[in-house]
Write a protein that holds these residues in place. Structure first.
Motif, short mmCIF file in Angstrom:
data_model
loop_
_atom_site.label_atom_id
_atom_site.label_comp_id
_atom_site.label_asym_id
_atom_site.label_seq_id
_atom_site.Cartn_x
_atom_site.Cartn_y
_atom_site.Cartn_z
N VAL A 172 20.67 42.78 58.40
CA VAL A 172 20.25 43.96 59.14
C VAL A 172 21.48 44.79 59.53
N THR A 173 21.43 46.08 59.23
CA THR A 173 22.52 46.98 59.56
C THR A 173 21.95 48.29 60.07
N VAL A 174 22.27 48.63 61.31
CA VAL A 174 21.79 49.88 61.88
C VAL A 174 22.44 51.06 61.17
N GLY A 175 23.75 51.02 61.00
CA GLY A 175 24.44 52.11 60.31
C GLY A 175 23.95 52.29 58.89
N GLY A 176 23.76 51.17 58.17
CA GLY A 176 23.26 51.25 56.81
C GLY A 176 21.87 51.85 56.74
N ASP A 308 20.79 39.27 69.24
CA ASP A 308 20.07 39.41 67.98
C ASP A 308 19.73 40.88 67.76
N PRO A 309 19.48 41.27 66.50
CA PRO A 309 18.99 42.63 66.27
C PRO A 309 17.68 42.86 67.02
N PHE A 310 17.33 44.12 67.24
CA PHE A 310 16.08 44.45 67.90
C PHE A 310 14.90 43.79 67.18
#
Length: 429
Positions: A172-176, A308-310
């Motif tokens: 998981v990547t927010v920027g990506g 952890d990611p959202f």
């Protein structure tokens, strides 16, 4: 260089207005490069990072205006910014601009999608980890861009435009996800983004892009489907409330005791963190347009958390929660799974009397009866505000140096805390 001085011991009472989310405002501003029409963004926080991005976009030829204050507005409330990218004269983002803020690298997506070429500096190092851009580059390559790296710059070309594709992120990547989402809106065909970030800021970007004419389904889930369109238009959109600021002030109230209503926010944006606060002995009550935070009389209880990611516990609240746990009854374990080297605040908290032991990706925090004020040094944005939280209860005076980190992400921090009774002031120069 500015410093912040705090005299600890005062409980917080009153209300605090929550600003618009910096982590939503930045990609929304960048999305204005996708159209030649005006994008109007409301509830934009007054932050150093916002000003930095405006300078970067002005370098491209983007015009911007900031609306004057209206009745009832104060320096603690958001501003309205209008961005018009009609006459973009340059698609190069040089190092001296990109190096001031990593998120500015994301401009590569709309520049490639709309103009077919972009040259953007690699963003360089980061105090809390490497934060590589390889996944962002992978996403653009999957969409048909030719990518080269030369002299510290990422050079992308797509003379015939981007093409819809399947993008499977290995993590998981927010920027990506931001980059893939913006680029795919103008790509020819359908793009499927799998293992997409589910953060509210991603959904907010998608909502704005839809207003601009994009065709997007599934934002806020792990699979987003984008059907490319030939052009996007202007729109008006309000930035969503800052969940990290909400959690930060909630933890400050839990730390000091007291009773504060956090206004203009949405509890569902950080429900996991609020659940953890309740486990620590803090009362959390949703209100109309906000949330009320009140610590009961039983003290602070230790709680174990893992970032952890959202929708999990946010890494951007880890330092603040660690500060809270320094006064808890018992020992808590805080495990950081998102960024390496994000325990730089530990040594500064120790200067205030905290008892913290590091072991790999985990910090073991043994609660102490009291903290004692001391001079401390901010190391990054979230670490800085953890020192503020600790200083609010430390006996005596705490002086926090390098507060320019705070100015990147917290709007009117001293004013918001002072209005609730904190003894806090900024020392200029």
């Amino acid at each position: 260089m500015d410093r912040i001085r705090i005299r600890g011991g005062a409980p917080l009472h009153g209300s605090i207005p929550i600003s618009g989310a910096k982590n939503a405002a930045l990609p929304l501003m960048i999305a204005s490069l996708l159209t030649d029409e005006t994008l109007e963004l409301g509830n934009v926080p007054r932050l150093a990072d916002i000003s930095s991005l405006l300078r970067i976009m002005s370098n491209f030829g983007v015009d911007h205006t900031i609306a004057g204050r209206r009745p009832g507005q104060t320096t603690e409330t958001g501003q309205t910014i209008r961005l018009t990218s009609r006459a973009v004269i340059d698609t190069c983002a040089p190092y001296e601009l990109v190096s001031t803020m990593r998120a500015s690298f994301w401009v590569i997506a709309p520049l490639l999608a709309r103009f077919g070429h972009a040259k953007v500096s690699m963003p360089g190092g980061c105090a809390i980890g490497t934060r590589p851009v390889d996944l962002l580059i992978m996403a653009l390559a999957r969409l048909g861009a030719t990518i080269e790296i030369d002299g510290g710059y990422v050079i992308g070309t797509a003379p015939k435009g981007l093409k819809g594709a399947e993008i499977d992120f290995p993590k998981v990547t927010v920027g990506g996800t931001h980059v893939a989402l913006m680029a795919a809106t103008l790509a020819d065909g359908v793009t499927v983004i799998r293992n997409a970030a589910r953060e509210p800021e991603v959904a907010d970007l998608a909502a704005c892009l839809v207003k601009m004419g994009a065709k997007i389904e599934g934002a806020g889930t792990s699979e987003i489907v984008v059907t490319g369109v030939s052009r996007l238009g202007g729109a008006s959109h309000d930035v969503l409330p800052d969940r990290i600021e909400t959690g930060t002030y909630a933890m400050a109230v839990a730390m000091t005791g007291g009773d504060v209503v956090l206004e203009n926010t949405r509890p569902e944006l950080l429900q996991f963190a609020l659940d953890v606060l309740q486990q620590s002995g803090t009362e959390v009550t949703p209100t109309f347009g906000g949330v009320r935070i009140r610590r009961n009389g039983n003290g602070i209880q230790s709680v174990d958390v893992t970032t952890d990611p959202f929708p999990g516990f946010p890494t951007d609240l880890q330092a603040q929660f660690m500060a809270l746990m320094t006064r808890a009854n018992g020992t808590s374990r805080i495990r950081e799974t998102i960024f390496e080297n994000r325990f730089m605040h530990v040594q500064e908290l120790a200067r205030l009397g905290a008892q913290i032991r590091l072991d790999g990706d985990s910090a073991y925090v043994e609660g102490v009866a009291g903290l004692k004020g001391a001079p401390v040094m901010a190391t990054d944005l979230r670490a800085s505000v953890s020192l503020v939280i600790a200083g609010l209860v430390a006996d005596g005076e705490t002086t926090i140096n390098r507060v320019y980190h705070l100015d990147r992400g917290f709007e009117a921090l001293e004013a918001k805390l002072a209005r609730c009774g904190a003894e806090i002031e900024r020392l200029r120069g």
